[in-house]
Design a protein around this motif. Structure first.
Motif, short mmCIF file in Angstrom:
data_model
loop_
_atom_site.label_atom_id
_atom_site.label_comp_id
_atom_site.label_asym_id
_atom_site.label_seq_id
_atom_site.Cartn_x
_atom_site.Cartn_y
_atom_site.Cartn_z
N GLY A 73 -10.22 41.18 -17.56
CA GLY A 73 -10.54 40.02 -16.95
C GLY A 73 -10.09 38.84 -17.27
N MET A 74 -8.63 38.75 -17.70
CA MET A 74 -7.81 37.62 -18.19
C MET A 74 -7.71 36.64 -16.88
N LEU A 75 -7.27 37.31 -15.72
CA LEU A 75 -7.01 36.45 -14.56
C LEU A 75 -8.40 35.63 -14.16
N LEU A 76 -9.43 36.51 -14.09
CA LEU A 76 -10.81 35.76 -13.86
C LEU A 76 -11.08 34.84 -14.90
N SER A 77 -10.89 34.98 -16.03
CA SER A 77 -11.10 33.96 -17.08
C SER A 77 -10.55 32.73 -16.81
N LEU A 78 -9.20 32.81 -16.62
CA LEU A 78 -8.35 31.56 -15.99
C LEU A 78 -9.15 30.80 -14.67
N LEU A 79 -9.18 31.66 -13.66
CA LEU A 79 -9.86 30.95 -12.50
C LEU A 79 -11.34 30.69 -12.73
N ASN A 80 -12.27 31.28 -13.58
CA ASN A 80 -13.49 30.71 -13.85
C ASN A 80 -13.20 29.24 -14.65
N ALA A 81 -12.11 29.23 -15.41
CA ALA A 81 -12.13 27.97 -16.13
C ALA A 81 -11.65 27.01 -15.25
N LEU A 82 -11.04 27.34 -14.13
CA LEU A 82 -10.56 26.14 -13.10
C LEU A 82 -11.53 26.01 -12.29
N GLY A 83 -12.61 26.57 -12.26
CA GLY A 83 -13.81 26.31 -11.33
C GLY A 83 -13.93 27.20 -10.41
N HIS A 84 -13.27 28.38 -10.16
CA HIS A 84 -13.92 29.12 -9.24
C HIS A 84 -14.99 29.98 -9.07
N GLU A 85 -15.62 30.58 -8.45
CA GLU A 85 -16.71 31.50 -8.51
C GLU A 85 -16.09 32.99 -8.41
N CYS A 86 -16.25 33.40 -9.60
CA CYS A 86 -15.52 34.81 -9.95
C CYS A 86 -16.49 36.13 -9.67
N HIS A 87 -15.67 37.07 -9.27
CA HIS A 87 -16.70 38.34 -9.17
C HIS A 87 -15.66 39.47 -9.73
N ALA A 88 -15.98 40.58 -10.72
CA ALA A 88 -15.07 41.53 -11.13
C ALA A 88 -15.55 42.95 -10.88
N MET A 89 -14.85 43.87 -10.41
CA MET A 89 -15.15 45.10 -10.21
C MET A 89 -14.12 45.82 -10.99
N ASP A 90 -14.45 47.15 -11.56
CA ASP A 90 -13.58 48.25 -11.96
C ASP A 90 -14.63 49.70 -11.95
N ILE A 91 -14.02 50.52 -12.49
CA ILE A 91 -14.58 51.96 -12.40
C ILE A 91 -15.62 51.97 -13.43
N THR A 92 -15.72 51.10 -14.56
CA THR A 92 -16.90 50.85 -15.32
C THR A 92 -17.01 49.21 -15.23
N ASP A 93 -18.21 48.94 -15.55
CA ASP A 93 -18.54 47.40 -15.44
C ASP A 93 -17.81 46.69 -16.49
N PRO A 94 -16.85 45.72 -15.90
CA PRO A 94 -15.78 45.08 -16.83
C PRO A 94 -16.68 44.46 -18.04
N ALA A 95 -17.68 43.73 -17.38
CA ALA A 95 -18.39 43.03 -18.50
C ALA A 95 -19.12 43.81 -19.94
N GLN A 96 -19.10 44.98 -19.48
CA GLN A 96 -19.77 45.97 -20.41
C GLN A 96 -18.60 46.72 -21.26
N SER A 97 -17.30 46.92 -20.47
CA SER A 97 -16.17 47.55 -21.41
C SER A 97 -15.44 46.41 -21.97
N PHE A 98 -15.57 45.20 -21.86
CA PHE A 98 -14.70 44.12 -22.51
C PHE A 98 -15.72 42.89 -22.56
N PRO A 99 -16.82 43.10 -23.62
CA PRO A 99 -17.79 42.05 -23.73
C PRO A 99 -17.38 40.71 -24.31
N ALA A 100 -16.20 40.92 -25.13
CA ALA A 100 -15.78 39.74 -25.86
C ALA A 100 -14.80 38.83 -24.85
N MET A 101 -14.51 39.27 -23.67
CA MET A 101 -13.59 38.57 -22.61
C MET A 101 -14.54 37.92 -21.73
N TYR A 102 -15.68 38.73 -21.43
CA TYR A 102 -16.83 38.07 -20.40
C TYR A 102 -17.78 37.20 -20.82
#
Length: 270
Positions: A73-102
Motif C-alpha cells: 500500500g505505499m502508493l495509496l499511503s501517498l495518495l491518501n496523504a495527498l487527499g484522495h479517497e483510496c480503495h485497495a484490493m489484493d488476493i488477501t485483504d491488504p489491511a490484514q496482510s500489512f497492518p502497519a501500513m494501513y
C-alpha cells in the motif's frame, strides 16, 4: 473532474510533479507514509517514490482511486496523504496482510482475486484505477482484469498500469552473459506449489510474463480504452548523501529509453 477531497486538496491539485515529490519526502520524514522503524518499507519508498509521484501527478484531479493488487500500500499511503479517497484490493485483504501500513489511514480495503473475480464495486464508481508491478505475476490472461478496471471507471476516468520491460538493459545483459531473465528455476518452477482458487491454479510469486510496449498498447486498446500513452519509465531511486553518486550509473542505463527497466501506461475510458 473534481479535485481530491480533504483539507490539502486544492493545493495538491495545483502541485507540479517535482512539488509532489518534495511533499512525499516531507511526509516520509514525518512518519506519515509508513513506520520509520521498518527499513524494508523505507527501501520500497526509495525505489518507488519517483514512479508514485508521477502517478500522483497524473491523477491529481481524480478524487476516488482504486489500486488493483495494492499489496503493502505505499502508493495509496501517498495518495491518501495527498487527499484522495483510496480503495485497495489484493488476493488477501491488504489491511490484514500489512497492518502497519494501513493502520490509521482512511483506505478501504478488501480481498479479491483480481485475475478472475468481479470487482466488488459498481460500474463507473472510480475516477482512476492503478495497477503497479502486478500484471507480470498473473498466471492467466490480463484482459479480464483490465476490462474490470474499465467497468468500474467513470467515463473519462484514467487507468494506470506499470510493468517490467521484457527487453530492458538488465534482461539483454543477462541473456548475453548466458543467464536467464526469469526467477530461480528450481525454486520457482520445478518445485512451485500453486494457489488453488475456484478450481484454478495460480502461480503469483514470480514473473510469469514481462511486457513490451506493444503488449500494453494492445491490452488497453482491446479492453476499450482510448488516449493510450505508453512510455519507458526512468529508473530513478531516491538516494541521499554519498549514495547520490550512484545516480550517474542509473542515468547512463536510462539514456536509451527502450532499455529502461519498466513501462508505464495511462489511458482513458471513453
Amino acid at each position: 473532474m473534481q479535485p481530491a477531497s480533504g483539507g490539502s486538496s486544492t493545493s495538491v491539485h495545483n502541485l507540479s510533479q517535482s512539488e509532489i515529490y518534495a511533499r512525499a519526502l516531507e511526509l516520509r520524514a514525518a512518519g506519515k507514509l509508513f513506520p520509520l522503524d521498518q527499513p524494508r518499507l523505507d527501501n520500497t519508498f526509495k525505489g518507488s517514490v519517483s514512479r508514485f509521484c508521477e502517478i500522483a501527478f497524473r491523477l491529481r484531479s481524480c478524487r476516488r482511486v482504486l489500486d488493483v493488487g495494492a499489496g503493502q500500500g505505499m502508493l495509496l499511503s501517498l495518495l491518501n496523504a495527498l487527499g484522495h479517497e483510496c480503495h485497495a484490493m489484493d488476493i488477501t485483504d491488504p489491511a490484514q496482510s500489512f497492518p502497519a501500513m494501513y493502520a490509521g489511514k482512511n483506505i478501504t480495503s478488501c480481498a479479491c482475486n483480481v485475475e478472475v473475480d468481479t470487482f466488488p464495486y459498481a460500474d463507473g464508481f472510480f475516477d482512476a484505477t492503478t495497477c503497479c508491478q502486478v500484471m507480470e505475476h498473473f498466471t492467466h490472461s490480463h484482459l479480464p482484469t483490465t476490462r474490470e478496471m474499465f467497468r468500474v471507471l467513470r467515463p473519462g476516468g484514467i487507468i494506470e498500469i506499470d510493468v517490467p520491460n521484457a527487453v530492458s538493459f538488465r534482461s539483454r545483459s543477462r541473456m548475453l552473459r548466458g543467464k536467464h531473465i526469469t526467477w530461480d528455476y528450481e525454486k520457482c518452477y520445478l518445485r512451485a506449489e500453486p494457489i488453488l482458487y475456484k478450481g484454478m491454479s495460480f502461480f503469483q510469486v514470480w514473473h510469469n510474463r514481462e511486457f513490451i510496449r506493444e503488449d500494453l498498447e494492445l491490452l488497453l486498446r482491446i479492453a476499450g480504452f482510448e488516449q493510450i500513452e505508453v512510455s519507458f519509465l526512468k529508473s530513478r531511486r531516491h538516494r541521499e548523501g554519498l549514495e547520490k553518486i550512484r545516480n550517474l550509473g542509473t542515468a547512463l542505463k536510462d539514456a536509451i529509453p527502450s532499455l529502461r527497466k519498466s513501462l508505464i501506461a495511462f489511458a482513458r475510458k471513453p
